[in-house]
Design an enzyme around this catalytic site. Sequence first.
Site, PDB file in Angstrom:
ATOM      1  N   ARG A   1       0.827  -1.219   0.000  1.00 48.66           N
ATOM      2  CA  ARG A   1       0.000   0.000   0.000  1.00 48.66           C
ATOM      3  C   ARG A   1       0.855   1.260   0.000  1.00 48.66           C
ATOM      4  O   ARG A   1       0.492   2.258   0.638  1.00 48.66           O
ATOM      5  CB  ARG A   1      -0.944   0.034   1.203  1.00 48.66           C
ATOM      6  CG  ARG A   1      -2.014  -1.004   1.173  1.00 48.66           C
ATOM      7  CD  ARG A   1      -3.261  -0.515   0.419  1.00 48.66           C
ATOM      8  NE  ARG A   1      -4.212  -1.588   0.259  1.00 48.66           N
ATOM      9  CZ  ARG A   1      -5.308  -1.734   0.986  1.00 48.66           C
ATOM     10  NH1 ARG A   1      -5.625  -0.863   1.898  1.00 48.66           N
ATOM     11  NH2 ARG A   1      -6.113  -2.750   0.768  1.00 48.66           N
TER      12      ARG A   1
ATOM     13  N   TYR B   1     -13.427 -13.602   0.245  1.00 53.01           N
ATOM     14  CA  TYR B   1     -14.279 -12.497  -0.242  1.00 53.01           C
ATOM     15  C   TYR B   1     -15.462 -13.027  -1.045  1.00 53.01           C
ATOM     16  O   TYR B   1     -16.579 -12.510  -0.947  1.00 53.01           O
ATOM     17  CB  TYR B   1     -13.459 -11.521  -1.093  1.00 53.01           C
ATOM     18  CG  TYR B   1     -12.590 -10.616  -0.249  1.00 53.01           C
ATOM     19  CD1 TYR B   1     -13.146  -9.553   0.445  1.00 53.01           C
ATOM     20  CD2 TYR B   1     -11.211 -10.832  -0.135  1.00 53.01           C
ATOM     21  CE1 TYR B   1     -12.362  -8.723   1.239  1.00 53.01           C
ATOM     22  CE2 TYR B   1     -10.418 -10.006   0.648  1.00 53.01           C
ATOM     23  CZ  TYR B   1     -11.007  -8.952   1.333  1.00 53.01           C
ATOM     24  OH  TYR B   1     -10.240  -8.145   2.121  1.00 53.01           O
TER      25      TYR B   1
ATOM     26  N   ARG C   1      -4.245   6.138   0.509  1.00 54.63           N
ATOM     27  CA  ARG C   1      -4.898   7.318   1.070  1.00 54.63           C
ATOM     28  C   ARG C   1      -4.048   8.120   2.047  1.00 54.63           C
ATOM     29  O   ARG C   1      -4.394   9.240   2.373  1.00 54.63           O
ATOM     30  CB  ARG C   1      -6.204   6.891   1.759  1.00 54.63           C
ATOM     31  CG  ARG C   1      -7.304   6.613   0.762  1.00 54.63           C
ATOM     32  CD  ARG C   1      -8.450   5.912   1.428  1.00 54.63           C
ATOM     33  NE  ARG C   1      -7.984   4.645   1.986  1.00 54.63           N
ATOM     34  CZ  ARG C   1      -8.785   3.735   2.519  1.00 54.63           C
ATOM     35  NH1 ARG C   1     -10.065   3.964   2.601  1.00 54.63           N
ATOM     36  NH2 ARG C   1      -8.296   2.602   2.973  1.00 54.63           N
TER      37      ARG C   1
ATOM     38  N   ARG D   1      -8.152  10.842  -6.212  1.00 55.54           N
ATOM     39  CA  ARG D   1      -9.433  10.219  -5.854  1.00 55.54           C
ATOM     40  C   ARG D   1     -10.597  11.194  -5.760  1.00 55.54           C
ATOM     41  O   ARG D   1     -11.753  10.797  -5.774  1.00 55.54           O
ATOM     42  CB  ARG D   1      -9.272   9.445  -4.548  1.00 55.54           C
ATOM     43  CG  ARG D   1      -8.569   8.112  -4.714  1.00 55.54           C
ATOM     44  CD  ARG D   1      -9.485   7.013  -5.213  1.00 55.54           C
ATOM     45  NE  ARG D   1     -10.361   6.542  -4.127  1.00 55.54           N
ATOM     46  CZ  ARG D   1     -11.620   6.884  -3.952  1.00 55.54           C
ATOM     47  NH1 ARG D   1     -12.203   7.709  -4.788  1.00 55.54           N
ATOM     48  NH2 ARG D   1     -12.330   6.405  -2.934  1.00 55.54           N
TER      49      ARG D   1
ATOM     50  N   ASP E   1      -6.273  -3.717  -7.677  1.00 54.13           N
ATOM     51  CA  ASP E   1      -6.868  -4.294  -6.473  1.00 54.13           C
ATOM     52  C   ASP E   1      -7.030  -5.798  -6.596  1.00 54.13           C
ATOM     53  O   ASP E   1      -7.250  -6.343  -7.683  1.00 54.13           O
ATOM     54  CB  ASP E   1      -8.217  -3.648  -6.140  1.00 54.13           C
ATOM     55  CG  ASP E   1      -8.598  -3.948  -4.687  1.00 54.13           C
ATOM     56  OD1 ASP E   1      -7.996  -3.350  -3.787  1.00 54.13           O
ATOM     57  OD2 ASP E   1      -9.452  -4.827  -4.463  1.00 54.13           O
TER      58      ASP E   1
HETATM   59  O1  CP3 Z   1       0.167   0.502  -3.163  1.00 56.45           O
HETATM   60  C1  CP3 Z   1      -0.140  -0.702  -3.320  1.00 56.45           C
HETATM   61  O2  CP3 Z   1       0.173  -1.604  -2.521  1.00 56.45           O
HETATM   62  C2  CP3 Z   1      -0.846  -1.117  -4.599  1.00 56.45           C
HETATM   63  C3  CP3 Z   1      -2.240  -1.147  -4.584  1.00 56.45           C
HETATM   64  C4  CP3 Z   1      -3.070  -2.150  -3.811  1.00 56.45           C
HETATM   65  C5  CP3 Z   1      -4.361  -1.803  -3.367  1.00 56.45           C
HETATM   66  N1  CP3 Z   1      -4.958  -2.931  -2.884  1.00 56.45           N
HETATM   67  C6  CP3 Z   1      -4.963  -0.467  -3.472  1.00 56.45           C
HETATM   68  C7  CP3 Z   1      -6.140  -0.119  -2.666  1.00 56.45           C
HETATM   69  C8  CP3 Z   1      -2.857  -3.484  -3.504  1.00 56.45           C
HETATM   70  C9  CP3 Z   1      -1.623  -4.328  -3.694  1.00 56.45           C
HETATM   71  C10 CP3 Z   1      -4.068  -3.979  -2.929  1.00 56.45           C
HETATM   72  C11 CP3 Z   1      -4.285  -5.388  -2.530  1.00 56.45           C
HETATM   73  C12 CP3 Z   1      -5.483  -5.703  -1.746  1.00 56.45           C
HETATM   74  N2  CP3 Z   1      -6.769  -5.271  -1.935  1.00 56.45           N
HETATM   75  C13 CP3 Z   1      -5.511  -6.647  -0.699  1.00 56.45           C
HETATM   76  C14 CP3 Z   1      -4.333  -7.451  -0.231  1.00 56.45           C
HETATM   77  C15 CP3 Z   1      -3.473  -6.655   0.646  1.00 56.45           C
HETATM   78  C16 CP3 Z   1      -3.966  -6.547   2.039  1.00 56.45           C
HETATM   79  O3  CP3 Z   1      -4.194  -5.402   2.479  1.00 56.45           O
HETATM   80  O4  CP3 Z   1      -4.106  -7.579   2.674  1.00 56.45           O
HETATM   81  C17 CP3 Z   1      -6.820  -6.719  -0.223  1.00 56.45           C
HETATM   82  C18 CP3 Z   1      -7.313  -7.564   0.931  1.00 56.45           C
HETATM   83  C19 CP3 Z   1      -7.609  -5.859  -1.008  1.00 56.45           C
HETATM   84  C20 CP3 Z   1      -9.081  -5.654  -0.932  1.00 56.45           C
HETATM   85  C21 CP3 Z   1      -9.430  -4.279  -0.579  1.00 56.45           C
HETATM   86  N3  CP3 Z   1      -9.193  -3.171  -1.376  1.00 56.45           N
HETATM   87  C22 CP3 Z   1     -10.065  -3.830   0.587  1.00 56.45           C
HETATM   88  C23 CP3 Z   1     -10.490  -4.718   1.744  1.00 56.45           C
HETATM   89  C24 CP3 Z   1     -10.203  -2.442   0.467  1.00 56.45           C
HETATM   90  C25 CP3 Z   1     -10.894  -1.497   1.403  1.00 56.45           C
HETATM   91  C26 CP3 Z   1     -10.080  -1.313   2.615  1.00 56.45           C
HETATM   92  C27 CP3 Z   1     -10.045   0.109   3.061  1.00 56.45           C
HETATM   93  O5  CP3 Z   1      -9.075   0.406   3.760  1.00 56.45           O
HETATM   94  O6  CP3 Z   1     -10.936   0.892   2.693  1.00 56.45           O
HETATM   95  C28 CP3 Z   1      -9.605  -2.046  -0.743  1.00 56.45           C
HETATM   96  C29 CP3 Z   1      -9.516  -0.676  -1.260  1.00 56.45           C
HETATM   97  C30 CP3 Z   1      -8.170  -0.188  -1.682  1.00 56.45           C
HETATM   98  N4  CP3 Z   1      -7.231  -0.918  -2.390  1.00 56.45           N
HETATM   99  C31 CP3 Z   1      -7.653   1.126  -1.503  1.00 56.45           C
HETATM  100  C32 CP3 Z   1      -6.402   1.174  -2.125  1.00 56.45           C
HETATM  101  C33 CP3 Z   1      -5.480   2.355  -2.257  1.00 56.45           C
HETATM  102  C34 CP3 Z   1      -8.401   2.278  -0.827  1.00 56.45           C
HETATM  103  C35 CP3 Z   1      -9.432   2.721  -1.782  1.00 56.45           C
HETATM  104  C36 CP3 Z   1      -9.751   4.189  -1.737  1.00 56.45           C
HETATM  105  O7  CP3 Z   1      -9.032   4.985  -2.382  1.00 56.45           O
HETATM  106  O8  CP3 Z   1     -10.733   4.543  -1.098  1.00 56.45           O
END
Ligand code: CP3
Length: 348
Positions: free
Chosen positions: A31, A157, A35, A44, A80
């Site tokens: 990540r 999921y 954000r 965003r 994602d």
């Molecule tokens: O910078 C990076 O690492 C690359 C981008 C990346 C994102 N998601 C962007 C993201 C990567 C590698 C992921 C993987 C991901 N997505 C995982 C595995 C990693 C982990 O955290 O265990 C999982 C479980 C997800 C599923 C997912 N995506 C969830 C549960 C959520 C919501 C969580 C939250 O905090 O709101 C997301 C959204 C998400 N993926 C965001 C980002 C930057 C936030 C979205 C936003 O801008 O509002």
Amino acid sequence: MIRNNKALWNSPMMKAIRQEPPDRMPVWLMRQAGRYMAEYRAVRESCSFLDLCRNPKLCAEVMRTAVEKLDVDAAIIFSDLLLILEPMGFGLEFRAGDGPIIHGAVREEKDLLRIRELEDLSALSYTFETIAETRRQVDPEKPIIGFTGAPFTLAGYAIEGGSSRNFLKTKTLMYSSPSVWKELMGRIARSAARYLNGQIAAGADIVQIFDSWAGHLGVEDYRRYVLPYTKEMIDQITPDVPVIHFGTGNPELLPLQAEAGGSVIGVDWRIPLNDAWEKIGKDRVLQGNLDPAVLLASPDVIRSEVRRIKKDVAGRPGFIFNLGHGIHKETPVENVIALVKEIHKNEI
Ligand code: CP3
């Protein structure tokens, strides 16, 4: 492909993966674009999260900005984990504050009729374009990391229909409907392997498999219900491409995660690095394992935690610095910059 590119071949990431002494300790952060970063929040404002994920130019720009600002050694693609579920037959939605919602969750055998194994990857071609565009935008000496979810985390999921605290629906299906579980896990494993191979063909130098929630399982259940599918998936990945196999939550699973495969094993903060190495085997490269909560403390605390991890690594070449899980959105960006600077200092 990477062999023909000397700068990339000799990059700190690739040297660490080959267990050769790198010129500096490599670091990237899960990540790293997100954000907590003002530039990301600005993007965003004019674009939903899903629209951003489907816009390769913008995805590449978001990741290039993070890589340059932090000076990290690799660029994971901005994408994602859940996108693969759409062409498999699920509906996907992100609502502000609610996390993801997956429509069409699998609960019983008839639900499988709607779920397709992914053969034609064209619905995900935007991810492949993101890889190519990220390669064009990011420093050519820094590897591009593609990724997908491991079967258990994706199935979680697909069964829960969203995030979950205890994975009760998932475990109920796993224990009570073995044939549905087997079919779903198999379809996901083969789909995710094809998706990764598509990413590799598009230019990913390394791939990471996220098994973010496997730690909810005990050792015997992981061995029986998860390991065979994760192994099947990893065995199908294009040979000679480094695979980072990442999980969290239960360090007792580490030997089995290593058995499932991956040249690099991602470790969280719940176990000291050297204990993890003992469990996994010294032949593997380790990635980890700073608690991302440390990044909310002062730069002095952060620097001393880096020195502690460096002491544990003790100059061993097969190590990639990362967090034990993703950066929290409350993290001050200056702290992340201070972290990377300390890691890159040459002294142990
Ligand atoms: O910078 C990076 O690492 C690359 C981008 C990346 C994102 N998601 C962007 C993201 C990567 C590698 C992921 C993987 C991901 N997505 C995982 C595995 C990693 C982990 O955290 O265990 C999982 C479980 C997800 C599923 C997912 N995506 C969830 C549960 C959520 C919501 C969580 C939250 O905090 O709101 C997301 C959204 C998400 N993926 C965001 C980002 C930057 C936030 C979205 C936003 O801008 O509002």
